[in-house]
Design a protein around this motif. Structure first.
Motif: not given
Length: 137
Positions: A57-65, A67-74
């Motif tokens: 949300x703080x980066x302007x991504x919406x609900x259609x983004x 999961x891989x765009x914001x998940x923690x991978x470590x």
């Protein structure tokens, strides 16, 4: 006592290509603040409500983004046969409130959280964990 004795075993998992809106809906339905991210029966990430708020949300991504765009991978995790005291100390050192639990084949079998420790009766482990995650940053 082993982590398998206190963990929550019924875990909802999202896929990396699921939409954030789907993940948020699952969090609301299951009253959880985080979800493991799985792909091909492997744990590949972890998504928290904070990831959705701060990274999306703080980066302007919406609900259609995705999961891989914001998940923690470590992803930090523990094994289901690990000792409760050992996991509590590890979580305190990492300053995390929850950890995925995997078996020795690294298949997700549950999640252990601060709440699980509080209800376990293991007072020393609970206290160590609480002090670790409540420490000032």
């Amino acid at each position: 006592m082993k982590i398998s004795e206190i963990m929550s075993g019924n875990v909802c998992v999202v896929a990396p290509d699921d939409r954030l809106s789907h993940a948020a809906t699952l969090m609301a339905e299951h009253d959880v603040g985080s979800l493991p991210v799985g792909e091909d029966q492997r744990l590949v990430g972890f998504l928290t409500d904070r990831d959705i708020a701060v990274r999306a949300v703080a980066r302007g991504l919406g609900g259609d983004a995705r999961v891989r765009e914001v998940m923690s991978t470590e992803v930090k995790y523990c094994f289901d046969d690990d000792d409760v005291d050992h996991v509590a100390m590890n979580m305190a050192d990492l300053e995390v409130r929850r950890l995925p639990v995997v078996n020795r084949d690294k298949r997700l079998v549950g999640i252990v959280s601060l709440g699980n420790f509080a209800q376990s009766g293991e007072r020393g482990a609970s206290q160590d964990l609480l002090e670790g995650v409540a420490a000032r940053h």
